[in-house]
Design an enzyme around this catalytic site. Structure first.
Site, PDB file in Angstrom:
ATOM      1  N   GLU A  60     -11.269  -2.484   2.500  1.00 49.29           N
ATOM      2  CA  GLU A  60     -12.206  -3.347   1.765  1.00 49.29           C
ATOM      3  C   GLU A  60     -13.029  -4.210   2.732  1.00 49.29           C
ATOM      4  O   GLU A  60     -14.225  -4.426   2.516  1.00 49.29           O
ATOM      5  CB  GLU A  60     -11.446  -4.210   0.755  1.00 49.29           C
ATOM      6  CG  GLU A  60     -10.899  -3.359  -0.390  1.00 49.29           C
ATOM      7  CD  GLU A  60     -10.019  -4.140  -1.338  1.00 49.29           C
ATOM      8  OE1 GLU A  60      -8.999  -4.703  -0.869  1.00 49.29           O
ATOM      9  OE2 GLU A  60     -10.344  -4.204  -2.530  1.00 49.29           O
ATOM     10  N   ALA A  96      -3.696  -5.848   2.871  1.00 52.53           N
ATOM     11  CA  ALA A  96      -3.239  -7.220   2.656  1.00 52.53           C
ATOM     12  C   ALA A  96      -1.802  -7.315   3.147  1.00 52.53           C
ATOM     13  O   ALA A  96      -1.119  -6.294   3.260  1.00 52.53           O
ATOM     14  CB  ALA A  96      -3.308  -7.536   1.166  1.00 52.53           C
ATOM     15  N   GLU A 154      -3.499   0.993  -3.038  1.00 53.45           N
ATOM     16  CA  GLU A 154      -2.919  -0.119  -3.817  1.00 53.45           C
ATOM     17  C   GLU A 154      -2.094   0.344  -5.014  1.00 53.45           C
ATOM     18  O   GLU A 154      -1.074  -0.273  -5.344  1.00 53.45           O
ATOM     19  CB  GLU A 154      -4.029  -1.063  -4.303  1.00 53.45           C
ATOM     20  CG  GLU A 154      -4.553  -2.028  -3.238  1.00 53.45           C
ATOM     21  CD  GLU A 154      -5.664  -1.460  -2.380  1.00 53.45           C
ATOM     22  OE1 GLU A 154      -5.855  -0.222  -2.392  1.00 53.45           O
ATOM     23  OE2 GLU A 154      -6.352  -2.240  -1.694  1.00 53.45           O
ATOM     24  N   GLY A 158      -6.794  -3.681   1.652  1.00 52.83           N
ATOM     25  CA  GLY A 158      -7.677  -4.778   2.041  1.00 52.83           C
ATOM     26  C   GLY A 158      -8.375  -4.517   3.370  1.00 52.83           C
ATOM     27  O   GLY A 158      -9.467  -5.037   3.622  1.00 52.83           O
TER      28      GLY A 158
HETATM   29  N1  3HC Z   1       1.951  -5.883   4.917  1.00 50.39           N
HETATM   30  C1  3HC Z   1       3.070  -6.333   5.534  1.00 50.39           C
HETATM   31  N2  3HC Z   1       3.861  -5.567   6.308  1.00 50.39           N
HETATM   32  C2  3HC Z   1       3.485  -4.294   6.474  1.00 50.39           C
HETATM   33  C3  3HC Z   1       2.333  -3.756   5.876  1.00 50.39           C
HETATM   34  C4  3HC Z   1       1.541  -4.617   5.060  1.00 50.39           C
HETATM   35  N3  3HC Z   1       0.425  -4.196   4.473  1.00 50.39           N
HETATM   36  N4  3HC Z   1       2.225  -2.466   6.229  1.00 50.39           N
HETATM   37  C5  3HC Z   1       3.277  -2.198   7.028  1.00 50.39           C
HETATM   38  N5  3HC Z   1       4.033  -3.300   7.179  1.00 50.39           N
HETATM   39  C6  3HC Z   1       5.231  -3.453   8.021  1.00 50.39           C
HETATM   40  C7  3HC Z   1       6.385  -2.577   7.547  1.00 50.39           C
HETATM   41  O1  3HC Z   1       7.145  -3.228   6.573  1.00 50.39           O
HETATM   42  C8  3HC Z   1       7.157  -2.347   8.829  1.00 50.39           C
HETATM   43  O2  3HC Z   1       7.896  -3.506   9.067  1.00 50.39           O
HETATM   44  P1  3HC Z   1       9.328  -3.435   9.790  1.00 50.39           P
HETATM   45  O3  3HC Z   1       9.059  -2.881  11.140  1.00 50.39           O
HETATM   46  O4  3HC Z   1       9.793  -4.834   9.761  1.00 50.39           O
HETATM   47  O5  3HC Z   1      10.167  -2.518   8.950  1.00 50.39           O
HETATM   48  C9  3HC Z   1       6.049  -2.298   9.889  1.00 50.39           C
HETATM   49  O6  3HC Z   1       4.912  -2.930   9.288  1.00 50.39           O
HETATM   50  C10 3HC Z   1       5.648  -0.902  10.304  1.00 50.39           C
HETATM   51  O7  3HC Z   1       5.380  -0.145   9.139  1.00 50.39           O
HETATM   52  P2  3HC Z   1       5.709   1.414   9.080  1.00 50.39           P
HETATM   53  O8  3HC Z   1       7.110   1.649   9.518  1.00 50.39           O
HETATM   54  O9  3HC Z   1       5.309   1.894   7.743  1.00 50.39           O
HETATM   55  O10 3HC Z   1       4.723   1.945  10.238  1.00 50.39           O
HETATM   56  P3  3HC Z   1       3.872   3.265  10.282  1.00 50.39           P
HETATM   57  O11 3HC Z   1       3.180   3.233  11.585  1.00 50.39           O
HETATM   58  O12 3HC Z   1       4.709   4.449   9.923  1.00 50.39           O
HETATM   59  O13 3HC Z   1       2.794   3.145   9.105  1.00 50.39           O
HETATM   60  C11 3HC Z   1       1.087   2.070   7.790  1.00 50.39           C
HETATM   61  C12 3HC Z   1       1.824   2.123   9.145  1.00 50.39           C
HETATM   62  C13 3HC Z   1       0.342   3.381   7.563  1.00 50.39           C
HETATM   63  C14 3HC Z   1       0.115   0.903   7.840  1.00 50.39           C
HETATM   64  C15 3HC Z   1       2.117   1.891   6.662  1.00 50.39           C
HETATM   65  O14 3HC Z   1       2.980   0.830   6.997  1.00 50.39           O
HETATM   66  C16 3HC Z   1       1.533   1.591   5.329  1.00 50.39           C
HETATM   67  O15 3HC Z   1       1.166   2.498   4.614  1.00 50.39           O
HETATM   68  N6  3HC Z   1       1.466   0.294   4.945  1.00 50.39           N
HETATM   69  C17 3HC Z   1       1.020  -0.142   3.654  1.00 50.39           C
HETATM   70  C18 3HC Z   1      -0.445  -0.022   3.519  1.00 50.39           C
HETATM   71  C19 3HC Z   1      -0.884  -0.539   2.175  1.00 50.39           C
HETATM   72  O16 3HC Z   1      -0.379  -0.183   1.143  1.00 50.39           O
HETATM   73  N7  3HC Z   1      -1.885  -1.412   2.192  1.00 50.39           N
HETATM   74  C20 3HC Z   1      -2.411  -1.952   0.984  1.00 50.39           C
HETATM   75  C21 3HC Z   1      -1.773  -3.263   0.719  1.00 50.39           C
HETATM   76  S1  3HC Z   1      -2.273  -3.938  -0.850  1.00 50.39           S
HETATM   77  C22 3HC Z   1      -3.800  -4.577  -0.524  1.00 50.39           C
HETATM   78  O17 3HC Z   1      -4.338  -4.392   0.538  1.00 50.39           O
HETATM   79  C23 3HC Z   1      -4.402  -5.382  -1.620  1.00 50.39           C
HETATM   80  C24 3HC Z   1      -5.843  -5.644  -1.390  1.00 50.39           C
HETATM   81  O18 3HC Z   1      -6.602  -4.741  -2.142  1.00 50.39           O
HETATM   82  C25 3HC Z   1      -6.222  -7.035  -1.806  1.00 50.39           C
END
Ligand code: 3HC
Length: 681
Positions: free
Chosen positions: A129, A87, A149, A126
């Site tokens: 999912e 998400a 999450e 997400g």
């Molecule tokens: N939403 C918004 N921005 C995100 C994001 C997300 N899910 N994931 C990464 N970004 C942004 C980062 O803030 C960063 O932004 P910036 O360049 O402005 O600083 C950019 O994307 C690149 O991120 P990374 O530097 O972390 O890039 P990597 O290539 O090293 O890693 C990744 C990529 C593995 C996708 C890592 O960013 C990550 O782990 N992201 C979070 C993943 C996550 O936790 N997803 C679950 C979200 S909660 C959810 O999905 C709820 C659902 O169940 C309803």
């Protein structure tokens, strides 16, 4: 490009078997039909987060597929390195905007035509999912999957807690969702999360798979029953997750929801999952963890390094193979570097080698590493007593005794041996690295690289930018630390750098609380209940009281007499109470167990009486408030002096080096929240 669905794309333009122009379902979701299969690509850089336009685009694509007789099936893929990175976390501070992800997921699962996920890269949260709701999943071997999450203080909110266990079983789902860990495509296939790995062109294979599914009953994950598993195994998995929770609500909620998958009808369980997700999303814990997520990304952006490339590094030299040096060596070997370890004598070098081999062996025995990989790592290690062994090193990290004389002499000897552009890194905790740099011909090659013990485990590395450190050297130190799996935080030169300075202020605040009337045991208990793994007095006992005592004695001559000074720690040291290793410190250690010691209470009582202080009761709340405020005040001083670049860096240091609970955000975050709450609205 033709116009998107919502903007007038007409189904009549689709001719079976003939590729058509690119469709735009939204600003971030595109499609093209080939051989009757609609390939939907998500293009929302940087990580294809499932933002509103992605959700809307996917819904439009499903809608068009159902309506268009010429489309037989759908393949969903992401562009770039990600399938869908989850998400959009940036949307979490506002109320959810339609279309909601659970609705998109439900539409995908219910689609009458086969939908196949072509998982080209990371499929997280997400994103996974979405894939779980597809009727089949094929992944590129390099893809990574997970439901992380809980690391953001929430639970999966679009069916993950219900669909994952239907594929993996409850035990594996509790482990995966409760830890938030990310697995590679091969492991995901073993878990039953993906059906196959692509051997060639992912999209072509996904298209073939989708066409093969046309006309047969579709396998809808939500319609599967949860495989039965023995209750003790489920309870053991649950206990393991809860043991790590440190008071966080998301972990317990995740376990509860996964267990419900086996007992509750899907629709009810999905509704409960969504309610829980939304409640947690609005919680202070989740806000703190989101702050930490973005803080980590911000920490990587270092002033003055925008266009600076790190030097290539393949060989890391480590001088000193004690506990710290051995831990650094293990992390360097894990990163794939060749390591040359240097010790002063042959027996010490051999002991160092054995220590490193022992740490690798421990990882093998615990199942974290295969025996073959362990052997490969060890084969990249050589140990020697000759500094000349470092002639090929790209970076040398010293981890010798923390003494200025010893370290400067070492660096002077090194400069005759190493290549002119080799980085010279000192792992000092308290000494002035500028003093060390001043002793060599090329001070621009010197940088501080302060690891935390055990260095193969602890994620924090303070990277100290000395007065003359060159940008290239700083960039190289950062890149080496990152390769070693560390979270590097850049800081300037000050005694104790960021972490130890903040920790000292916190420890002093603990002593003030004791002087006011709390016992050391009250102080430790209060901050441990708040979420730190150990209170300041237990930590001091573990580290040994004599180090701080020596520093206090050094500082005595220059200490401001008006400054509040508590002397009972000195009394304890004078009585030989140096901490856990001698069985007596702030606590007594009986059979290795720490317990309060009335003798300490007497020393404290005498010190209070000598100052005429009448002890008062101090509530746990006050203890936590004052300890956290002391950390934040010291953090403000570090910011003002330019030692730390941003307050979130200080929080990251305390979280990753000192056990501050991430779900509380860190002392600077708390101070800012407190300020905001106090501001008139
Ligand atoms: N939403 C918004 N921005 C995100 C994001 C997300 N899910 N994931 C990464 N970004 C942004 C980062 O803030 C960063 O932004 P910036 O360049 O402005 O600083 C950019 O994307 C690149 O991120 P990374 O530097 O972390 O890039 P990597 O290539 O090293 O890693 C990744 C990529 C593995 C996708 C890592 O960013 C990550 O782990 N992201 C979070 C993943 C996550 O936790 N997803 C679950 C979200 S909660 C959810 O999905 C709820 C659902 O169940 C309803």
């Amino acid at each position: 490009m033709s116009e998107g669905m919502g903007d007038g794309t007409s189904e009549s333009s689709i001719v079976p078997g003939r590729p058509i122009e690119r469709l735009a379902f939204s600003a971030t979701v595109f499609g093209e039909v080939d051989q009757g299969v609609l390939l939907v690509t998500i293009d929302n850089p940087p990580v294809n987060a499932a933002a509103t336009s992605v959700r809307a685009g996917l819904l439009a694509a499903i809608g068009m597929t159902i309506a268009a007789p010429a489309i037989l099936a759908i393949v969903i893929a992401g562009t770039g390195k990600s399938f869908v990175g989850g998400a959009d976390i940036r949307e979490f501070d506002a109320p959810p905007a339609p279309p909601l992800l659970p609705d998109v997921v439900a539409e995908i699962e219910a689609c009458s035509k086969p939908v196949v996920a072509a998982i080209n890269g990371v499929a997280l949260g997400g994103g996974l999912e979405l894939a779980l709701a597809c009727h089949a999943r094929i992944a590129a071997p390099k893809a990574k999957l997970g439901l992380p999450e809980v690391k953001l203080g929430v639970v999966p909110g679009a069916g993950g807690t219900q669909r994952l266990p239907r594929l993996t079983g409850i035990v594996a789902a509790i482990d995966l969702i409760g830890s938030g860990r990310i697995v590679d495509a091969g492991a995901a296939q073993t878990f039953g999360i993906v059906d196959r790995l692509s051997a060639g062109d992912l999209v072509d294979e996904a298209r073939e798979l989708a066409l093969a599914l046309v006309g047969s009953p579709l396998r809808r994950t939500g319609g599967l029953s949860v495989p039965p598993e023995p209750v003790p195994a489920v309870e053991a998995a649950e206990a393991k997750v809860l043991a790590r929770s440190r008071g966080q609500s998301a972990l317990a909620a995740a376990v509860r929801l996964v267990r419900a998958a086996a007992e509750t009808p899907l629709a009810d369980a999905l509704a409960e999952e969504r309610r829980t997700f939304l409640a947690l999303r609005a919680s202070p814990e989740a806000a703190a963890l989101r702050y930490v997520f973005f803080a980590e990304r911000a920490a990587g952006k270092v002033d003055g390094l925008d266009d600076v490339a790190a030097l290539p590094v393949s060989t890391v030299g480590i001088v000193g193979l004690g506990l710290m040096g051995a831990g650094i060596a293990v992390a360097a070997l894990e990163a794939g570097f060749t390591v040359v370890g240097v010790e002063s004598t042959a027996p010490a070098a051999e002991a160092g080698r054995i220590r490193i081999a022992g740490l690798i062996d421990r990882a093998v025995k615990s199942g974290r590493l295969s025996a073959a990989d362990g052997a490969v790592r060890l084969a990249r290690l050589t140990t020697t007593t000759e500094l000349v062994g470092l002639a090929d090193a790209d970076i040398v990290i010293e981890a010798v005794f923390d003494d200025l004389e010893v370290k400067t002499q070492l660096f002077q000897s090194l400069q005759g041996v190493v290549r002119p552009n080799a980085v010279l890194a000192t792992n000092t905790s308290y000494l002035d690295p500028d003093g060390i740099a001043a002793a060599v011909d090329r001070p621009e090659q010197v940088v501080g690289l302060h690891f935390f013990s055990p260095a193969n485990v602890m994620r924090l590395a303070e990277v100290v930018r000395c007065a003359k450190t060159s940008p290239t050297v700083l960039a190289t130190a950062l890149s080496v630390a990152r390769a070693m799996g560390k979270l590097p935080i850049v800081c300037g030169v000050t005694e104790g750098f960021i972490g130890n300075r903040v920790f000292s202020a916190y420890r002093r605040a603990g002593e003030f609380l004791v002087e006011d009337g709390a016992s050391p045991y009250d102080v430790d208990a209060a901050i441990e209940a708040f979420g730190l793994a150990m209170g300041p007095f237990a930590v001091s006992d573990l580290a040994g009281l004599e180090i701080a005592w020596a520093r206090r004695k050094r500082q005595a001559a220059t200490r401001d007499p008006a400054e509040r000074y508590v002397d009972f720690a000195d009394r304890l040291c004078e009585a030989g109470r140096f901490g856990q290793k001698v069985g007596r410190g702030w606590y007594a250690y009986v059979d290795g167990k720490r317990q309060p010691d009335p003798e300490v209470d007497q020393v404290v009582a005498a010190a209070r009486a000598a100052k005429g202080i009448v002890p008062r009761a101090v509530a746990a709340e006050e203890i936590v408030e004052r300890l956290v405020a002391a950390m934040a005040e010291e953090g403000e001083k570090l910011l003002a002096a330019g030692i730390a670049a941003r307050s979130s860096d200080i929080d990251l240091v305390m979280i990753n080096g000192y056990g501050f609970p991430a779900h509380k955000g860190g002392p600077m975050f708390i101070a800012e929240q407190t300020r905001k709450a106090a501001r008139p609205t």
